[in-house]
Design a protein around this motif. Sequence first.
Motif, mmCIF file in Angstrom:
data_model
loop_
_atom_site.group_PDB
_atom_site.id
_atom_site.type_symbol
_atom_site.label_atom_id
_atom_site.label_comp_id
_atom_site.label_asym_id
_atom_site.label_seq_id
_atom_site.Cartn_x
_atom_site.Cartn_y
_atom_site.Cartn_z
ATOM 1 N N TYR A 45 0.745 -1.119 -0.268
ATOM 2 C CA TYR A 45 0.157 0.141 0.319
ATOM 3 C C TYR A 45 0.935 1.218 -0.240
ATOM 4 C CZ TYR A 45 -4.197 -3.165 1.149
ATOM 5 O OH TYR A 45 -4.571 -3.873 0.718
ATOM 6 N N ILE A 46 0.472 2.352 -0.441
ATOM 7 C CA ILE A 46 1.403 3.394 -0.626
ATOM 8 C C ILE A 46 0.461 4.457 0.075
ATOM 9 C CG2 ILE A 46 2.285 2.808 -3.266
ATOM 10 C CD1 ILE A 46 0.643 5.283 -3.995
ATOM 11 N N THR A 47 1.196 5.486 0.466
ATOM 12 C CA THR A 47 0.265 6.831 1.533
ATOM 13 C C THR A 47 0.035 7.664 0.354
ATOM 14 O OG1 THR A 47 2.877 7.723 1.790
ATOM 15 C CG2 THR A 47 1.147 6.208 3.172
ATOM 16 N N GLU A 48 0.987 8.391 -0.605
ATOM 17 C CA GLU A 48 0.816 9.652 -1.615
ATOM 18 C C GLU A 48 0.081 8.809 -2.846
ATOM 19 O OE1 GLU A 48 3.516 13.020 -0.250
ATOM 20 O OE2 GLU A 48 4.566 11.738 0.861
ATOM 21 N N THR A 49 -0.591 9.749 -3.305
ATOM 22 C CA THR A 49 -0.574 9.620 -4.868
ATOM 23 C C THR A 49 -0.930 10.894 -5.190
ATOM 24 O OG1 THR A 49 -3.256 9.548 -4.230
ATOM 25 C CG2 THR A 49 -2.200 7.670 -4.592
ATOM 26 N N ASP A 50 -0.948 11.104 -6.550
ATOM 27 C CA ASP A 50 -1.100 12.578 -7.511
ATOM 28 C C ASP A 50 -2.769 12.530 -8.043
ATOM 29 O OD1 ASP A 50 0.303 14.157 -7.937
ATOM 30 O OD2 ASP A 50 1.829 13.625 -9.538
ATOM 31 N N ASP A 51 -2.088 12.687 -9.556
ATOM 32 C CA ASP A 51 -3.818 12.643 -10.001
ATOM 33 C C ASP A 51 -4.426 11.545 -10.483
ATOM 34 O OD1 ASP A 51 -2.929 15.350 -10.161
ATOM 35 O OD2 ASP A 51 -1.358 14.695 -12.594
ATOM 36 N N GLU A 52 -5.820 10.955 -10.476
ATOM 37 C CA GLU A 52 -6.204 10.081 -11.286
ATOM 38 C C GLU A 52 -6.349 9.864 -12.017
ATOM 39 O OE1 GLU A 52 -10.916 9.209 -12.051
ATOM 40 O OE2 GLU A 52 -10.240 10.398 -9.977
ATOM 41 N N ILE A 53 -5.943 8.849 -13.221
ATOM 42 C CA ILE A 53 -5.992 8.838 -14.287
ATOM 43 C C ILE A 53 -6.606 7.550 -15.394
ATOM 44 C CG2 ILE A 53 -3.468 9.054 -13.557
ATOM 45 C CD1 ILE A 53 -2.683 5.985 -13.623
ATOM 46 N N GLY A 54 -7.760 7.134 -14.188
ATOM 47 C CA GLY A 54 -8.895 6.709 -14.820
ATOM 48 C C GLY A 54 -9.420 5.657 -13.701
ATOM 49 N N ARG A 55 -10.681 5.211 -14.681
ATOM 50 C CA ARG A 55 -11.546 4.314 -14.072
ATOM 51 C C ARG A 55 -11.239 3.174 -14.313
ATOM 52 N NH1 ARG A 55 -15.690 7.317 -10.477
ATOM 53 N NH2 ARG A 55 -14.283 9.824 -10.046
ATOM 54 N N VAL A 56 -11.517 2.056 -13.787
ATOM 55 C CA VAL A 56 -12.053 0.699 -14.293
ATOM 56 C C VAL A 56 -13.336 0.253 -14.470
ATOM 57 C CG1 VAL A 56 -12.703 -1.664 -13.739
ATOM 58 C CG2 VAL A 56 -10.371 -0.314 -12.644
ATOM 59 N N THR A 57 -13.025 0.457 -16.728
ATOM 60 C CA THR A 57 -14.512 0.417 -16.793
ATOM 61 C C THR A 57 -15.068 -1.023 -17.358
ATOM 62 O OG1 THR A 57 -13.525 0.189 -19.293
ATOM 63 C CG2 THR A 57 -13.677 2.551 -18.181
ATOM 64 N N LYS A 58 -14.528 -2.102 -16.598
ATOM 65 C CA LYS A 58 -15.042 -3.129 -17.570
ATOM 66 C C LYS A 58 -14.543 -4.172 -15.859
ATOM 67 C CE LYS A 58 -16.336 -7.159 -19.979
ATOM 68 N NZ LYS A 58 -18.086 -7.350 -19.505
ATOM 69 N N TYR A 59 -15.285 -4.998 -15.703
ATOM 70 C CA TYR A 59 -15.019 -5.517 -14.476
ATOM 71 C C TYR A 59 -15.289 -6.737 -15.211
ATOM 72 C CZ TYR A 59 -15.504 -9.449 -11.232
ATOM 73 O OH TYR A 59 -15.016 -10.244 -10.676
#
Length: 112
Positions: A45-59
């Motif tokens: 697990y990480i503590t620092e993210t930057d920008d949202e780059i997308g979303r899951v479009t299909k499972y």
Amino acid sequence: MKVKSFVFSICIFSFILVAGCSSSADWNSRFVVWNGYLYDVSEEYITETDDEIGRVTKYSDKEGTYSGTYSNKYKKGTKLYSIKGVHTDEAIAVEEDGKYRKLINNGKYGEK
């Protein structure tokens, strides 16, 4: 009588063959395909993210080939992020239960 027996045997064999092929396959790893690359889910697990780059479009939990951003672990709509100080060619992050799990780039999707 022999013809009926033969037809019955063929039907049973076909049923077993189709049932075995249509079952839900468990892929060897849990992953997300993003931007044409396969990212394996890590234990980190990480503590620092930057920008949202997308979303899951299909499972899908059924083995197959799909297009877009998809996963065999995360549901449609799950957010993906770049990681502060890490290039997306190396790893990205996925939002999971209020935390951010690291996904490791495992190469171009479909080349392995």
